[in-house]
Design a protein around this motif. Structure first.
Motif, PDB file in Angstrom:
ATOM      1  N   SER A  36      27.519  43.470  41.830  1.00 56.44           N
ATOM      2  CA  SER A  36      27.683  44.994  41.238  1.00 56.44           C
ATOM      3  C   SER A  36      28.810  45.913  41.859  1.00 56.44           C
ATOM      4  N   ARG A  37      29.413  46.577  40.842  1.00 57.74           N
ATOM      5  CA  ARG A  37      30.559  47.446  41.224  1.00 57.74           C
ATOM      6  C   ARG A  37      30.390  48.786  40.578  1.00 57.74           C
ATOM      7  N   PRO A  38      29.392  49.361  41.151  1.00 60.19           N
ATOM      8  CA  PRO A  38      29.351  50.975  40.740  1.00 60.19           C
ATOM      9  C   PRO A  38      30.365  52.075  41.139  1.00 60.19           C
ATOM     10  N   LEU A  40      30.640  56.099  41.329  1.00 58.54           N
ATOM     11  CA  LEU A  40      29.743  57.287  41.132  1.00 58.54           C
ATOM     12  C   LEU A  40      30.316  58.579  41.282  1.00 58.54           C
ATOM     13  N   ASP A 142      27.183  57.751  36.712  1.00 60.84           N
ATOM     14  CA  ASP A 142      27.578  56.423  37.183  1.00 60.84           C
ATOM     15  C   ASP A 142      28.073  55.479  36.248  1.00 60.84           C
ATOM     16  N   TRP A 143      28.985  54.585  36.612  1.00 56.30           N
ATOM     17  CA  TRP A 143      29.550  53.505  35.585  1.00 56.30           C
ATOM     18  C   TRP A 143      29.611  52.537  36.321  1.00 56.30           C
ATOM     19  N   GLU A 144      29.090  51.216  35.826  1.00 57.60           N
ATOM     20  CA  GLU A 144      28.804  50.065  36.565  1.00 57.60           C
ATOM     21  C   GLU A 144      29.308  48.901  35.661  1.00 57.60           C
ATOM     22  N   CYS A 145      29.859  47.694  36.672  1.00 58.01           N
ATOM     23  CA  CYS A 145      30.096  46.444  36.096  1.00 58.01           C
ATOM     24  C   CYS A 145      29.244  45.453  36.684  1.00 58.01           C
ATOM     25  N   ASP A 146      27.935  44.859  36.221  1.00 60.60           N
ATOM     26  CA  ASP A 146      27.246  43.751  36.914  1.00 60.60           C
ATOM     27  C   ASP A 146      27.508  42.483  36.262  1.00 60.60           C
ATOM     28  N   SER A 168      27.325  49.266  32.242  1.00 62.96           N
ATOM     29  CA  SER A 168      26.304  50.259  31.899  1.00 62.96           C
ATOM     30  C   SER A 168      26.792  51.719  32.613  1.00 62.96           C
ATOM     31  N   CYS A 169      26.308  52.647  31.934  1.00 62.66           N
ATOM     32  CA  CYS A 169      26.501  53.938  32.247  1.00 62.66           C
ATOM     33  C   CYS A 169      25.352  54.908  32.108  1.00 62.66           C
ATOM     34  N   THR A 189      24.178  50.630  27.468  1.00 61.16           N
ATOM     35  CA  THR A 189      24.392  49.254  28.041  1.00 61.16           C
ATOM     36  C   THR A 189      24.983  48.409  27.008  1.00 61.16           C
TER      37      THR A 189
END
Length: 437
Positions: A36-38, A40, A142-146, A168-169, A189
């Motif tokens: 995961s790379r959030p 913030l 927060d914006w995330e790539c999982d 996701s955000c 998402t």
């Protein structure tokens, strides 16, 4: 971290080999890895970049028919895992060993990764769009790539695996006006692409609606649940469709197959290829499949895992999922879709005439009984088909099953709220209580 890397790992094979050599008659290994790379943001500013990895392995074996489950996170000592699983099996009663056999399947990887720089740009864009209109608002997001990799392998020849990359955000906007505090949140998402413009527009629209605080309509009035809030109703429905609840006789729909249970405009289903929550196989190794639960108001199917399906004489529906690595598979849903209507949200508001909009709620949704009483965190009053302002200190009470029989209209604005794809909807017969300002 593609699924190929997980399939090439020899840990699972080693665990199976050690289990069988130690006397177990059958064994399975479930592996889950995530990266995961959030990104913030807090109070309108970039606060933190993170990278987190997790890895878990679950070994389940059977010795003399008795199951033993052992879970390890991070690095694994195969011999210790097998010994502890064998010891735990001595504490359990024998059970029927049911494993999917002779299936070696590599499913296509789902989704695409995006660079951290793109996540940062999306976050900045969404914040800028909101503050251009409301400069006093504080935004946190927060914006995330999982990337998640899953592999299931057992001693009967099953070996299936896939990789899933999800974007996701989540964004909250706080607006303080004297003693009045307003917090609006929304999120997305998706796979492949997120839309900061859409996210900002949804929050800006709600800020516009909340310009004035107005009195709450008291009594029984039509209630519009937005797609964000409608999920409150579907939690109860999902529980009622659970095969385990049917066995326990706690679902009111246990004897209702083939009969109407909700309004005829409702069709509810699952689709293994739909949206960011698509899933090729369940945690028992069975391929997931399309399944209609309710068609035009008529109850058609329940969902089950292998054990529950056998007890109900319906077989598995490919819905055996683990609530956690340390849990046994149990009936669960990977996605849940409500077939939308055609009117826009604005059309629904105009059609409602006078009523209440529920957009964000506080507390839990209704239980399997269907009864609920919720505090509205964010809601609006509608008069003559127009939103006139925000309501505060308001509660809505009713029964989910009754409400869904009194469903008036479904919107065409369906969106993912968690793993539930739902439109906005209007229901009647709910009780409203609140302050009259």
């Amino acid at each position: 971290m593609g699924s190929a890397n997980l399939s090439q790992d020899t840990l699972a094979e080693h665990l199976l080999e050690l289990s069988l050599k130690s006397g177990a008659e059958a064994a399975e290994v479930y592996q889950s890895r995530s990266l995961s790379r959030p990104v913030l943001f807090e109070a309108n500013r970039l606060k933190q970049l993170e990278t987190s990895q997790s890895e878990g392995t679950a070994l389940r074996l059977w010795l003399n028919g008795c199951p033993g489950l052992m879970v390890a996170y991070g690095s694994v000592d195969p011999q210790v895992m097998v010994e502890r699983a064998l010891a735990l099996s001595q504490l359990n009663q024998p059970e029927l060993v049911e494993l999917v056999s002779n299936s070696h399947t590599s499913y296509p990887d789902l989704g695409e990764s995006v660079p951290v720089e793109m996540l940062i740009d999306w976050g900045k864009e969404a914040i800028a769009l909101i503050r251009d209109v409301y400069p006093d608002v504080l935004c946190s997001t927060d914006w995330e790539c999982d990337v998640e990799n899953t592999r299931l392998i057992n001693s009967k020849g099953l070996d299936c695996h896939y990789s899933d990359t999800t974007l996701s955000c989540y964004m909250s906007a706080e607006w303080v006006r004297g003693d009045d505090f307003l917090s609006i949140s929304d999120g997305q998402t998706q796979r492949g692409q997120l839309s900061p413009e859409k996210l900002a527009h949804q929050i800006l629209q709600r800020l516009d609606w909340a310009q004035e605080n107005v009195s709450t309509p008291i009594g029984r009035v039509p209630v519009l649940f937005t797609s964000k809030a409608a999920d409150m109703l579907w939690g109860t429905v999902q529980a009622a469709l659970n095969g385990k609840r049917i066995l326990e006789k706690s679902s009111p729909w246990g004897e209702r197959l083939g009969t109407p249970v909700v309004a005829p405009i409702l069709t509810l289903y699952q689709d293994p290829e739909a949206g960011p929550y698509s899933c090729p196989f369940d945690d028992e190794g069975h391929p997931t499949k399309s399944l209609v639960f309710i068609e035009n108001g008529i109850l058609r199917n329940f969902y089950s895992d292998r054990t529950t399906g056998r007890q109900l004489n319906i077989g598995t529906t490919g819905n055996g999922f683990r609530p956690g690595l340390g849990s046994y598979p149990t009936p669960g849903l990977f996605n849940f879709l409500i077939q939308p209507g055609s009117p826009s949200l604005q059309d629904l508001i105009h059609q409602m005439g006078d009523g209440l909009i529920v957009d964000q709620i506080l507390g839990e949704s209704g239980s399997i009984s269907g009864d609920f009483s919720i505090n509205i965190d964010l809601g609006y009053r509608v008069k003559n088909g127009q939103i006139i302002g925000r309501v505060k200190d308001t509660m809505v009470a009713g029964n989910v099953y009754t409400a869904l029989k009194q469903l008036v209209q479904l919107g065409g604005d369906a969106d993912w709220n968690g793993a539930c794809y739902t439109p906005s909807l209007i229901v009647e017969g709910l009780s409203i209580n609140g302050k009259n300002n």
